[in-house]
Scaffold this motif. Structure first.
Motif, PDB file in Angstrom:
ATOM      1  N   ALA A   2      15.643   4.746   5.712  1.00 45.98           N
ATOM      2  CA  ALA A   2      14.983   3.485   5.368  1.00 45.98           C
ATOM      3  C   ALA A   2      14.993   3.277   3.867  1.00 45.98           C
ATOM      4  CB  ALA A   2      13.548   3.485   5.883  1.00 45.98           C
ATOM      5  N   ARG A   3      15.204   2.045   3.453  1.00 44.45           N
ATOM      6  CA  ARG A   3      15.191   1.726   2.032  1.00 44.45           C
ATOM      7  C   ARG A   3      13.750   1.750   1.522  1.00 44.45           C
ATOM      8  NH1 ARG A   3      17.620  -3.952   0.348  1.00 44.45           N
ATOM      9  NH2 ARG A   3      15.688  -4.614   1.363  1.00 44.45           N
ATOM     10  N   ALA A   4      13.543   2.260   0.285  1.00 44.89           N
ATOM     11  CA  ALA A   4      12.204   2.318  -0.296  1.00 44.89           C
ATOM     12  C   ALA A   4      11.644   0.911  -0.434  1.00 44.89           C
ATOM     13  CB  ALA A   4      12.254   3.007  -1.668  1.00 44.89           C
ATOM     14  N   GLN A   5      10.364   0.782  -0.194  1.00 43.22           N
ATOM     15  CA  GLN A   5       9.723  -0.530  -0.228  1.00 43.22           C
ATOM     16  C   GLN A   5       9.378  -0.912  -1.663  1.00 43.22           C
ATOM     17  OE1 GLN A   5       6.014  -0.645   1.788  1.00 43.22           O
ATOM     18  NE2 GLN A   5       5.787  -2.858   1.617  1.00 43.22           N
ATOM     19  N   ALA A   6       9.832  -2.078  -2.123  1.00 44.09           N
ATOM     20  CA  ALA A   6       9.499  -2.569  -3.459  1.00 44.09           C
ATOM     21  C   ALA A   6       8.217  -3.370  -3.391  1.00 44.09           C
ATOM     22  CB  ALA A   6      10.631  -3.446  -3.993  1.00 44.09           C
ATOM     23  N   VAL A   7       7.338  -3.126  -4.335  1.00 41.63           N
ATOM     24  CA  VAL A   7       6.050  -3.785  -4.344  1.00 41.63           C
ATOM     25  C   VAL A   7       5.731  -4.238  -5.763  1.00 41.63           C
ATOM     26  CG1 VAL A   7       3.574  -3.531  -3.863  1.00 41.63           C
ATOM     27  CG2 VAL A   7       5.232  -2.308  -2.477  1.00 41.63           C
ATOM     28  N   ALA A   9       5.447  -5.082  -9.293  1.00 50.86           N
ATOM     29  CA  ALA A   9       6.292  -5.164 -10.482  1.00 50.86           C
ATOM     30  C   ALA A   9       7.614  -4.445 -10.263  1.00 50.86           C
ATOM     31  CB  ALA A   9       5.557  -4.568 -11.665  1.00 50.86           C
ATOM     32  N   GLY A  10       8.172  -4.505  -9.075  1.00 48.54           N
ATOM     33  CA  GLY A  10       9.432  -3.836  -8.815  1.00 48.54           C
ATOM     34  C   GLY A  10       9.293  -2.351  -8.559  1.00 48.54           C
ATOM     35  N   LEU A  11       8.079  -1.859  -8.310  1.00 50.78           N
ATOM     36  CA  LEU A  11       7.875  -0.437  -8.057  1.00 50.78           C
ATOM     37  C   LEU A  11       8.252  -0.102  -6.617  1.00 50.78           C
ATOM     38  CD1 LEU A  11       5.832  -0.952 -10.519  1.00 50.78           C
ATOM     39  CD2 LEU A  11       4.626   1.035  -9.630  1.00 50.78           C
ATOM     40  N   THR A  12       9.048   0.927  -6.465  1.00 52.01           N
ATOM     41  CA  THR A  12       9.234   1.498  -5.139  1.00 52.01           C
ATOM     42  C   THR A  12       8.171   2.564  -4.928  1.00 52.01           C
ATOM     43  OG1 THR A  12      10.692   3.242  -5.942  1.00 52.01           O
ATOM     44  CG2 THR A  12      11.721   1.127  -5.349  1.00 52.01           C
ATOM     45  N   SER A  34      -4.129   4.706  -2.199  1.00 48.88           N
ATOM     46  CA  SER A  34      -5.088   3.647  -1.882  1.00 48.88           C
ATOM     47  C   SER A  34      -5.339   2.729  -3.081  1.00 48.88           C
ATOM     48  CB  SER A  34      -6.414   4.245  -1.415  1.00 48.88           C
ATOM     49  OG  SER A  34      -6.968   5.070  -2.428  1.00 48.88           O
ATOM     50  N   LYS A  35      -4.979   3.189  -4.270  1.00 50.84           N
ATOM     51  CA  LYS A  35      -5.137   2.389  -5.497  1.00 50.84           C
ATOM     52  C   LYS A  35      -3.846   1.658  -5.861  1.00 50.84           C
ATOM     53  CE  LYS A  35      -9.375   3.708  -6.530  1.00 50.84           C
ATOM     54  NZ  LYS A  35     -10.505   2.757  -6.636  1.00 50.84           N
ATOM     55  N   ARG A  36      -2.891   1.638  -4.943  1.00 55.13           N
ATOM     56  CA  ARG A  36      -1.562   1.092  -5.245  1.00 55.13           C
ATOM     57  C   ARG A  36      -1.618  -0.356  -5.741  1.00 55.13           C
ATOM     58  NH1 ARG A  36       3.892   1.992  -3.635  1.00 55.13           N
ATOM     59  NH2 ARG A  36       5.088   0.525  -4.889  1.00 55.13           N
ATOM     60  N   TYR A  37      -2.362  -1.203  -5.073  1.00 59.31           N
ATOM     61  CA  TYR A  37      -2.407  -2.612  -5.451  1.00 59.31           C
ATOM     62  C   TYR A  37      -2.971  -2.764  -6.859  1.00 59.31           C
ATOM     63  CZ  TYR A  37      -3.548  -7.586  -5.375  1.00 59.31           C
ATOM     64  OH  TYR A  37      -3.642  -8.925  -5.681  1.00 59.31           O
ATOM     65  N   PHE A  38      -4.047  -2.057  -7.151  1.00 61.17           N
ATOM     66  CA  PHE A  38      -4.664  -2.102  -8.482  1.00 61.17           C
ATOM     67  C   PHE A  38      -3.664  -1.676  -9.555  1.00 61.17           C
ATOM     68  CE2 PHE A  38      -6.652   0.511 -11.799  1.00 61.17           C
ATOM     69  CZ  PHE A  38      -7.523  -0.401 -12.384  1.00 61.17           C
ATOM     70  N   VAL A  39      -2.964  -0.558  -9.336  1.00 62.17           N
ATOM     71  CA  VAL A  39      -2.016  -0.038 -10.323  1.00 62.17           C
ATOM     72  C   VAL A  39      -0.850  -1.005 -10.524  1.00 62.17           C
ATOM     73  CG1 VAL A  39      -0.379   1.825 -10.825  1.00 62.17           C
ATOM     74  CG2 VAL A  39      -2.655   2.364  -9.913  1.00 62.17           C
ATOM     75  N   ASP A  40      -0.306  -1.517  -9.427  1.00 61.48           N
ATOM     76  CA  ASP A  40       0.829  -2.449  -9.543  1.00 61.48           C
ATOM     77  C   ASP A  40       0.464  -3.667 -10.380  1.00 61.48           C
ATOM     78  OD1 ASP A  40       2.358  -0.774  -8.051  1.00 61.48           O
ATOM     79  OD2 ASP A  40       2.549  -2.078  -6.310  1.00 61.48           O
ATOM     80  N   LYS A  41      -0.711  -4.225 -10.140  1.00 60.88           N
ATOM     81  CA  LYS A  41      -1.130  -5.416 -10.878  1.00 60.88           C
ATOM     82  C   LYS A  41      -1.271  -5.131 -12.365  1.00 60.88           C
ATOM     83  CE  LYS A  41      -1.303  -8.568  -7.732  1.00 60.88           C
ATOM     84  NZ  LYS A  41      -0.362  -9.718  -7.787  1.00 60.88           N
ATOM     85  N   ARG A  42      -1.813  -3.969 -12.701  1.00 57.37           N
ATOM     86  CA  ARG A  42      -1.990  -3.623 -14.113  1.00 57.37           C
ATOM     87  C   ARG A  42      -0.649  -3.350 -14.787  1.00 57.37           C
ATOM     88  NH1 ARG A  42      -6.070  -4.945 -11.912  1.00 57.37           N
ATOM     89  NH2 ARG A  42      -8.185  -4.591 -12.684  1.00 57.37           N
TER      90      ARG A  42
END
Length: 291
Positions: A2-7, A9-12, A34-42
């Motif tokens: 499976a291809r890594a999921q990009a979320v 800011a382009g983070l896989t 569980s903090k993924r959304y918070f980290v991606d936004k920052r």
């Protein structure tokens, strides 16, 4: 495969793991998935403020330019949480005034024999509400303030919040618990519903930038009688929490008192502090005679 999921800011998923490991090694702060959304936004915010348009370029530049500090500090400023207001969890300030400070004077031989000032540290101090709250409570309510020299220090890892603490300008939300007489006495209105702490109070608090997990940097703090380190250890894993506890221990005078947040327990982190029950709740002491 499976291809890594990009979320975000382009983070896989692999990128997030690499970044979380990088940030942990440099700050001691652990971000679970569980903090993924918070980290991606920052991280998105950091990338928008940089010359790069994707995570890969930005992360490579972050590592290459780490010693210059600017990108690294901006990242820290984005990823640290600074929720605070004046007189927060003030039952601990009650304990400081009614029991802890009198015990400090007693254990140091009273005013006539006290060796140096009584030293109080707020870490992390965020935008300054906590150390200024300490200054106000001590100035207004401690009956020995005219006899004893008191030093108050604030420290934080985030340079942005320290700049705000230095300016000491606050709005209604931060000031909601400040008694009206104190507001009129110690704060000056500066427009747009904001008030600035009086210069005499600001000058009574010394501010520092430091990471509590950075052992060499923490060595500048010594002989504190009272330390407030509230609601930060919950962001660390077991190893980082233990390192922070050891650094706080080194910053304190034997017999000194450590206040943690209401949901934190030093007993789960390290045995080097002695839990002491006061009428207002639990505080932790560096044992007397300890080296």
């Amino acid at each position: 495969m499976a291809r890594a999921q990009a979320v975000g800011a382009g983070l896989t998923d692999a990128d997030f793991t690499r970044f979380a490991e990088y940030f942990y090694k440099r700050t001691g702060i652990h971000f679970a998935s569980s903090k993924r959304y918070f980290v991606d936004k920052r991280i998105e915010a950091c990338i928008r403020q940089s010359p790069y348009d994707n995570f890969a370029g930005w992360f490579a530049a972050l590592r290459v330019n780490e010693r210059s500090g600017a990108m690294h500090q901006e990242l820290i400023n984005q990823l640290t949480v600074n929720e605070t207001y004046f007189l927060r969890e003030d039952y601990q300030f009650d304990a400081m005034l009614s029991t802890v400070l009198p015990n400090v004077l007693r254990d140091r031989g009273g005013v006539a024999r006290i060796d140096g000032p009584v030293k109080i540290l707020s870490l992390p101090c965020s935008t300054g509400e906590e150390p200024y709250s300490i200054a106000l409570r001590v100035l207004e309510e401690w009956d020995r303030i005219d006899d004893v020299d008191v030093e108050i220090h604030g420290a934080d890892i985030d340079s942005d919040v320290l700049a705000k603490a230095t300016h000491a300008s606050y709005g209604d939300r931060s000031l909601q618990r400040v008694p009206k007489p104190w507001l009129h006495k110690y704060f000056a209105p500066i427009g747009a519903g904001r008030y600035q702490v009086d210069e005499a109070i600001r000058s009574a608090v010394t501010l520092h930038r430091v990471n509590v997990c950075d052992t060499p940097a923490m060595r500048v703090f010594r002989d504190f009688d009272v330390v407030f380190c509230r609601n930060v250890l919950i962001y660390f894993d077991e190893l980082s929490s233990r390192r922070a506890a050891e650094n706080l221990y080194g910053a304190m005078r034997p017999g000194g008192y450590l206040f943690l947040g209401h949901s934190e327990s030093m007993s789960r982190i390290s045995p080097i502090f002695t839990p002491t029950r006061l009428p207002e709740g639990i505080v932790y002491q560096r044992p007397t005679g300890a080296k």
